[in-house]
Design a protein around this motif. Structure first.
Motif, PDB file in Angstrom:
ATOM      1  N   UNK A  25     -36.283 -55.402  41.961  1.00  0.00           N
ATOM      2  CA  UNK A  25     -35.124 -55.849  42.727  1.00  0.00           C
ATOM      3  C   UNK A  25     -35.208 -57.345  42.998  1.00  0.00           C
ATOM      4  N   UNK A  26     -34.059 -57.975  42.973  1.00  0.00           N
ATOM      5  CA  UNK A  26     -33.934 -59.385  43.291  1.00  0.00           C
ATOM      6  C   UNK A  26     -32.933 -59.491  44.437  1.00  0.00           C
ATOM      7  N   UNK A  27     -33.349 -60.108  45.547  1.00  0.00           N
ATOM      8  CA  UNK A  27     -32.467 -60.282  46.708  1.00  0.00           C
ATOM      9  C   UNK A  27     -31.636 -61.548  46.540  1.00  0.00           C
ATOM     10  N   UNK A  28     -30.351 -61.414  46.858  1.00  0.00           N
ATOM     11  CA  UNK A  28     -29.419 -62.519  46.724  1.00  0.00           C
ATOM     12  C   UNK A  28     -28.576 -62.581  48.003  1.00  0.00           C
ATOM     13  N   UNK A  29     -28.371 -63.762  48.574  1.00  0.00           N
ATOM     14  CA  UNK A  29     -27.562 -63.838  49.785  1.00  0.00           C
ATOM     15  C   UNK A  29     -26.109 -63.448  49.512  1.00  0.00           C
ATOM     16  N   UNK A  30     -25.477 -62.908  50.497  1.00  0.00           N
ATOM     17  CA  UNK A  30     -24.076 -62.509  50.389  1.00  0.00           C
ATOM     18  C   UNK A  30     -23.210 -63.737  50.688  1.00  0.00           C
ATOM     19  N   UNK A  31     -23.250 -64.682  49.750  1.00  0.00           N
ATOM     20  CA  UNK A  31     -22.538 -65.952  49.862  1.00  0.00           C
ATOM     21  C   UNK A  31     -21.870 -66.255  48.533  1.00  0.00           C
ATOM     22  N   UNK A  32     -21.128 -67.353  48.509  1.00  0.00           N
ATOM     23  CA  UNK A  32     -20.493 -67.776  47.256  1.00  0.00           C
ATOM     24  C   UNK A  32     -21.548 -68.056  46.186  1.00  0.00           C
ATOM     25  N   UNK A  53     -38.836 -59.096  31.882  1.00  0.00           N
ATOM     26  CA  UNK A  53     -38.831 -59.743  33.195  1.00  0.00           C
ATOM     27  C   UNK A  53     -39.272 -61.199  33.067  1.00  0.00           C
ATOM     28  N   UNK A  54     -38.626 -62.046  33.855  1.00  0.00           N
ATOM     29  CA  UNK A  54     -38.927 -63.471  33.803  1.00  0.00           C
ATOM     30  C   UNK A  54     -37.992 -64.235  32.893  1.00  0.00           C
ATOM     31  N   UNK A  62     -38.491 -65.377  42.359  1.00  0.00           N
ATOM     32  CA  UNK A  62     -38.709 -66.823  42.326  1.00  0.00           C
ATOM     33  C   UNK A  62     -37.669 -67.507  41.434  1.00  0.00           C
ATOM     34  N   UNK A  63     -37.358 -66.905  40.277  1.00  0.00           N
ATOM     35  CA  UNK A  63     -36.338 -67.454  39.383  1.00  0.00           C
ATOM     36  C   UNK A  63     -34.981 -67.493  40.077  1.00  0.00           C
ATOM     37  N   UNK A  65     -34.344 -67.542  43.346  1.00  0.00           N
ATOM     38  CA  UNK A  65     -34.353 -68.540  44.415  1.00  0.00           C
ATOM     39  C   UNK A  65     -34.181 -69.952  43.856  1.00  0.00           C
ATOM     40  N   UNK A  66     -34.846 -70.247  42.753  1.00  0.00           N
ATOM     41  CA  UNK A  66     -34.729 -71.552  42.117  1.00  0.00           C
ATOM     42  C   UNK A  66     -33.298 -71.788  41.632  1.00  0.00           C
ATOM     43  N   UNK A  67     -32.694 -70.782  40.988  1.00  0.00           N
ATOM     44  CA  UNK A  67     -31.324 -70.893  40.500  1.00  0.00           C
ATOM     45  C   UNK A  67     -30.374 -71.165  41.666  1.00  0.00           C
ATOM     46  N   UNK A  68     -30.555 -70.439  42.771  1.00  0.00           N
ATOM     47  CA  UNK A  68     -29.688 -70.607  43.935  1.00  0.00           C
ATOM     48  C   UNK A  68     -29.828 -72.011  44.543  1.00  0.00           C
ATOM     49  N   UNK A  69     -31.061 -72.529  44.621  1.00  0.00           N
ATOM     50  CA  UNK A  69     -31.271 -73.879  45.142  1.00  0.00           C
ATOM     51  C   UNK A  69     -30.608 -74.922  44.243  1.00  0.00           C
ATOM     52  N   UNK A  70     -30.768 -74.769  42.945  1.00  0.00           N
ATOM     53  CA  UNK A  70     -30.165 -75.731  42.009  1.00  0.00           C
ATOM     54  C   UNK A  70     -28.643 -75.674  42.077  1.00  0.00           C
ATOM     55  N   UNK A  71     -28.085 -74.465  42.186  1.00  0.00           N
ATOM     56  CA  UNK A  71     -26.640 -74.316  42.276  1.00  0.00           C
ATOM     57  C   UNK A  71     -26.115 -74.959  43.550  1.00  0.00           C
ATOM     58  N   UNK A  72     -26.820 -74.775  44.658  1.00  0.00           N
ATOM     59  CA  UNK A  72     -26.408 -75.388  45.925  1.00  0.00           C
ATOM     60  C   UNK A  72     -26.488 -76.915  45.834  1.00  0.00           C
ATOM     61  N   UNK A  73     -27.509 -77.435  45.167  1.00  0.00           N
ATOM     62  CA  UNK A  73     -27.651 -78.890  45.007  1.00  0.00           C
ATOM     63  C   UNK A  73     -26.518 -79.453  44.150  1.00  0.00           C
ATOM     64  N   UNK A  74     -26.146 -78.737  43.085  1.00  0.00           N
ATOM     65  CA  UNK A  74     -25.032 -79.184  42.243  1.00  0.00           C
ATOM     66  C   UNK A  74     -23.738 -79.227  43.046  1.00  0.00           C
TER      67      UNK A  74
END
Length: 92
Positions: A25-32, A53-54, A62-63, A65-74
């Motif tokens: 399972x991968x947890x994802x925030x309930x956000x845009x 996997x990976x 971890x992947x 979380x990294x994707x979400x951080x990069x998307x937020x930065x963009x």
């Protein structure tokens, strides 16, 4: 892949393993950003339904979380395109 609501109000993507009947399972925030990540994940899974996997189609937490951080930065960079942040000086 199946989706469920997590205990903290987030979404969980349950991704089946390509090698066995197990899943992770991968947890994802309930956000845009979270919905954009799930869209990205679904697109990648259509390209590689039996991914290990990976990979982009079967990311680790971890992947994700990294994707979400990069998307937020963009998104933040796109909100203020005329500001050259390298020239900003911050003092406390």
């Amino acid at each position: 892949m199946r989706l469920s609501l997590g205990p903290n109000g987030d979404m969980q993507a349950h991704i089946k393993s390509a090698d066995s009947d197990t899943e992770h399972a991968v947890r994802v925030p309930l956000t845009e950003n979270g919905v954009r990540f799930l869209h990205h994940l679904l697109v990648q899974q259509t390209k590689a339904p039996q991914a290990k996997i990976g990979t982009l189609a079967s990311p680790t937490q971890q992947d994700a979380d990294l994707w979400l951080r990069r998307d937020a930065a963009k998104k933040a960079d796109a909100a203020y395109p005329d500001i050259d942040r390298s020239k900003l000086k911050v003092s406390l």
